[in-house]
Design a protein around this motif. Structure first.
Motif, PDB file in Angstrom:
ATOM      1  N   TYR A 261       0.824  -1.200   0.000  1.00 23.00           N
ATOM      2  CA  TYR A 261       0.000   0.000   0.000  1.00 23.00           C
ATOM      3  C   TYR A 261       0.856   1.248   0.000  1.00 23.00           C
ATOM      4  O   TYR A 261       2.000   1.210   0.427  1.00 23.00           O
ATOM      5  CB  TYR A 261      -0.894   0.010   1.240  1.00 23.00           C
ATOM      6  CG  TYR A 261      -2.048  -0.957   1.165  1.00 23.00           C
ATOM      7  CD1 TYR A 261      -3.145  -0.687   0.346  1.00 23.00           C
ATOM      8  CD2 TYR A 261      -2.043  -2.139   1.917  1.00 23.00           C
ATOM      9  CE1 TYR A 261      -4.229  -1.567   0.292  1.00 23.00           C
ATOM     10  CE2 TYR A 261      -3.121  -3.027   1.849  1.00 23.00           C
ATOM     11  CZ  TYR A 261      -4.204  -2.736   1.038  1.00 23.00           C
ATOM     12  OH  TYR A 261      -5.263  -3.609   0.967  1.00 23.00           O
ATOM     13  N   TYR A 263      -0.998   4.278   0.990  1.00 27.53           N
ATOM     14  CA  TYR A 263      -1.678   5.171   1.943  1.00 27.53           C
ATOM     15  C   TYR A 263      -1.597   4.674   3.382  1.00 27.53           C
ATOM     16  O   TYR A 263      -2.040   5.336   4.304  1.00 27.53           O
ATOM     17  CB  TYR A 263      -3.138   5.405   1.534  1.00 27.53           C
ATOM     18  CG  TYR A 263      -4.038   4.191   1.605  1.00 27.53           C
ATOM     19  CD1 TYR A 263      -4.624   3.818   2.810  1.00 27.53           C
ATOM     20  CD2 TYR A 263      -4.329   3.435   0.466  1.00 27.53           C
ATOM     21  CE1 TYR A 263      -5.452   2.716   2.883  1.00 27.53           C
ATOM     22  CE2 TYR A 263      -5.163   2.333   0.525  1.00 27.53           C
ATOM     23  CZ  TYR A 263      -5.721   1.980   1.736  1.00 27.53           C
ATOM     24  OH  TYR A 263      -6.535   0.885   1.795  1.00 27.53           O
ATOM     25  N   THR A 264      -1.024   3.504   3.578  1.00 26.39           N
ATOM     26  CA  THR A 264      -0.889   2.970   4.934  1.00 26.39           C
ATOM     27  C   THR A 264       0.367   2.111   4.987  1.00 26.39           C
ATOM     28  O   THR A 264       0.811   1.582   3.970  1.00 26.39           O
ATOM     29  CB  THR A 264      -2.113   2.117   5.316  1.00 26.39           C
ATOM     30  OG1 THR A 264      -1.818   1.418   6.535  1.00 26.39           O
ATOM     31  CG2 THR A 264      -2.456   1.078   4.252  1.00 26.39           C
ATOM     32  N   LYS A 266       0.481  -0.643   6.618  1.00 26.57           N
ATOM     33  CA  LYS A 266       0.150  -2.069   6.805  1.00 26.57           C
ATOM     34  C   LYS A 266       0.458  -2.840   5.518  1.00 26.57           C
ATOM     35  O   LYS A 266       0.333  -2.303   4.415  1.00 26.57           O
ATOM     36  CB  LYS A 266      -1.308  -2.247   7.246  1.00 26.57           C
ATOM     37  CG  LYS A 266      -2.336  -2.070   6.163  1.00 26.57           C
ATOM     38  CD  LYS A 266      -3.709  -2.567   6.603  1.00 26.57           C
ATOM     39  CE  LYS A 266      -4.585  -2.720   5.381  1.00 26.57           C
ATOM     40  NZ  LYS A 266      -5.968  -2.603   5.531  1.00 26.57           N
ATOM     41  N   ALA A 299       4.419   2.660   0.502  1.00 26.35           N
ATOM     42  CA  ALA A 299       4.546   3.467   1.723  1.00 26.35           C
ATOM     43  C   ALA A 299       5.948   3.394   2.318  1.00 26.35           C
ATOM     44  O   ALA A 299       6.502   4.397   2.742  1.00 26.35           O
ATOM     45  CB  ALA A 299       3.511   3.043   2.753  1.00 26.35           C
ATOM     46  N   GLU A 304       4.996   6.880   2.016  1.00 26.65           N
ATOM     47  CA  GLU A 304       3.682   7.422   1.744  1.00 26.65           C
ATOM     48  C   GLU A 304       3.570   7.937   0.320  1.00 26.65           C
ATOM     49  O   GLU A 304       4.161   8.929  -0.051  1.00 26.65           O
ATOM     50  CB  GLU A 304       3.343   8.567   2.707  1.00 26.65           C
ATOM     51  CG  GLU A 304       1.856   8.749   2.837  1.00 26.65           C
ATOM     52  CD  GLU A 304       1.510   9.836   3.843  1.00 26.65           C
ATOM     53  OE1 GLU A 304       0.436   9.702   4.420  1.00 26.65           O
ATOM     54  OE2 GLU A 304       2.271  10.790   4.016  1.00 26.65           O
ATOM     55  N   TRP A 306       0.549   8.519  -2.736  1.00 25.64           N
ATOM     56  CA  TRP A 306      -0.901   8.552  -2.813  1.00 25.64           C
ATOM     57  C   TRP A 306      -1.402   8.083  -4.172  1.00 25.64           C
ATOM     58  O   TRP A 306      -2.344   8.633  -4.713  1.00 25.64           O
ATOM     59  CB  TRP A 306      -1.392   9.966  -2.504  1.00 25.64           C
ATOM     60  CG  TRP A 306      -1.028  10.334  -1.114  1.00 25.64           C
ATOM     61  CD1 TRP A 306       0.164  10.805  -0.684  1.00 25.64           C
ATOM     62  CD2 TRP A 306      -1.852  10.210   0.054  1.00 25.64           C
ATOM     63  NE1 TRP A 306       0.142  10.999   0.675  1.00 25.64           N
ATOM     64  CE2 TRP A 306      -1.080  10.646   1.151  1.00 25.64           C
ATOM     65  CE3 TRP A 306      -3.168   9.790   0.265  1.00 25.64           C
ATOM     66  CZ2 TRP A 306      -1.588  10.666   2.447  1.00 25.64           C
ATOM     67  CZ3 TRP A 306      -3.656   9.811   1.547  1.00 25.64           C
ATOM     68  CH2 TRP A 306      -2.881  10.243   2.627  1.00 25.64           C
ATOM     69  N   ASP A 311      -3.782   1.311  -5.275  1.00 26.25           N
ATOM     70  CA  ASP A 311      -4.286   0.768  -4.012  1.00 26.25           C
ATOM     71  C   ASP A 311      -5.780   0.487  -4.105  1.00 26.25           C
ATOM     72  O   ASP A 311      -6.279  -0.506  -3.573  1.00 26.25           O
ATOM     73  CB  ASP A 311      -4.000   1.740  -2.861  1.00 26.25           C
ATOM     74  CG  ASP A 311      -2.509   1.789  -2.516  1.00 26.25           C
ATOM     75  OD1 ASP A 311      -1.742   1.000  -3.107  1.00 26.25           O
ATOM     76  OD2 ASP A 311      -2.118   2.614  -1.675  1.00 26.25           O
TER      77      ASP A 311
END
Length: 365
Positions: A261, A263-264, A266, A299, A304, A306, A311
């Motif tokens: 990802y 945006y996160t 995780k 990320a 990070e 976008w 995603d």
């Protein structure tokens, strides 16, 4: 320190961030490329010096660089070329020609219209399971549409001759959007070479344009309020979800292959698989000319990012979703010279074929 300085500088002077793409994404230990208006450059330089920040001027005269990108002369011939940057009219005519000249392999589908009512055309090549690939979501990243055109050319030229390509086209459907952000691309050719967004006018502000890549976030929450181009692509993807096995979005620049990802922090549920395929793609890309690429979850790789389309597509259930950031590392930035189109496209082709081959093997029929 450095972060606060850059953020306050961005606030006080209208900086155009090239890499990363906004002040918000600037982190410690990462090179930052930005463009300053000529009348502010002295000012910015003395501020950098006062704050003891090491910097170098990449382009003393941006207009000269823009001209240089066309290898000395902007070519005004009406002929489409795979080794040159083509404006939208040439690309549009080319899509029609490819469909006409290769009717068994290529079909042209209109999936909607842009904000300025230009038809958004997909080229479909091959059969069965789908790999969706878009180019040119950001108007100034010209090497991206150049690659989509190169891909279609190679597909039609080597089908029946190249074993891997023949297998891919017999077992997969490539849906290719050669220019996603057509209005912005036209604007970058005619008005402002470094334009990034689309050309819609936002009702609540006098700013023109939305970053289509970030617009996927709003599509997720309220599809109706999102941009025309995003709606068209997201709707098409949703309608074909059961068949789409991979989503590739082609950008520039920084030489990376990124997966969810952004945006996160995780990890994606299929992190190990995504990572393994990305590594194979990067290794095969590098094997051609030794071009160094990095890869990993967005990320943690660029702290990070976008790129919501990637995603979003992954969260919709598409197993393999990747963002390609093509050449270079910043020497030319968005103004990659035409002489580098061919090697860039050739090495990217190897990586895309690697991913497609993996999808093909995993989904035999």
């Amino acid at each position: 320190g450095f972060l606060n300085f850059i953020k306050s500088l961005a606030h006080s002077m209208q900086l155009d961030f090239w890499h990363p793409d906004s002040a918000h994404h600037v982190v410690a230990e990462v090179d930052v490329d930005f463009q300053v208006k000529a009348d502010q450059s002295r000012n910015v330089q003395s501020l950098l010096e006062q704050n003891q920040i090491h910097y170098e001027i990449l382009f003393h005269n941006l207009q000269e660089e823009i001209e240089k990108q066309f290898d000395g002369a902007r070519h005004f011939s009406s002929k489409h070329s795979y080794k040159k940057y083509n404006d939208w009219d040439k690309i549009n005519a080319w899509t029609a020609r490819m469909a006409k000249n290769h009717p068994k392999l290529v079909s042209r589908i209109q999936i909607g219209r842009t904000f300025e009512q230009r038809p958004m055309l997909l080229l479909k090549s091959g059969k069965k399971k789908i790999i969706f690939m878009d180019c040119g979501i950001h108007a100034r990243e010209w090497i991206s549409p150049a690659f989509c055109q190169w891909f279609v050319k190679q597909a039609t030229k080597t089908y029946g001759k190249d074993e891997v390509m023949t297998k891919l086209l017999d077992n997969l459907n490539f849906y290719i959007l050669p220019v996603y952000n057509i209005d912005g691309y036209v604007w970058a050719w005619t008005e402002n070479r470094l334009w990034r967004k689309n050309r819609s006018n936002n009702s609540n502000t006098d700013c023109i344009g939305t970053d289509l890549n970030r617009n996927f976030k709003s599509f997720k929450t309220s599809p109706h309020s999102s941009e025309e181009e995003t709606k068209v692509v997201a709707t098409f993807i949703r309608e074909h979800l059961s068949s789409i096995k991979a989503y590739l979005t082609i950008h520039a620049y920084s030489q990376m292959i990124l997966f969810p990802y952004g945006y996160t922090f995780k990890q994606a549920s299929s992190h190990d698989k995504l990572n393994k395929v990305a590594k194979g793609a990067v290794d095969s890309l590098t094997s051609l000319y030794g071009t160094k690429y990095t890869y990993g979850p967005a990320a943690t790789t660029i702290l990070e990012d976008w790129a919501f389309s990637r995603d979003w597509a992954y969260d919709e259930g598409i197993k393999y979703t990747y963002t390609f950031e093509l050449r270079d590392k910043g020497k030319h930035g968005f103004l990659l010279p035409e002489s580098l189109i061919k090697p860039t496209c050739k090495e990217t082709m190897v990586a895309v074929k690697y991913i497609a081959n993996h999808v093909c093997l995993k989904h035999t029929f």
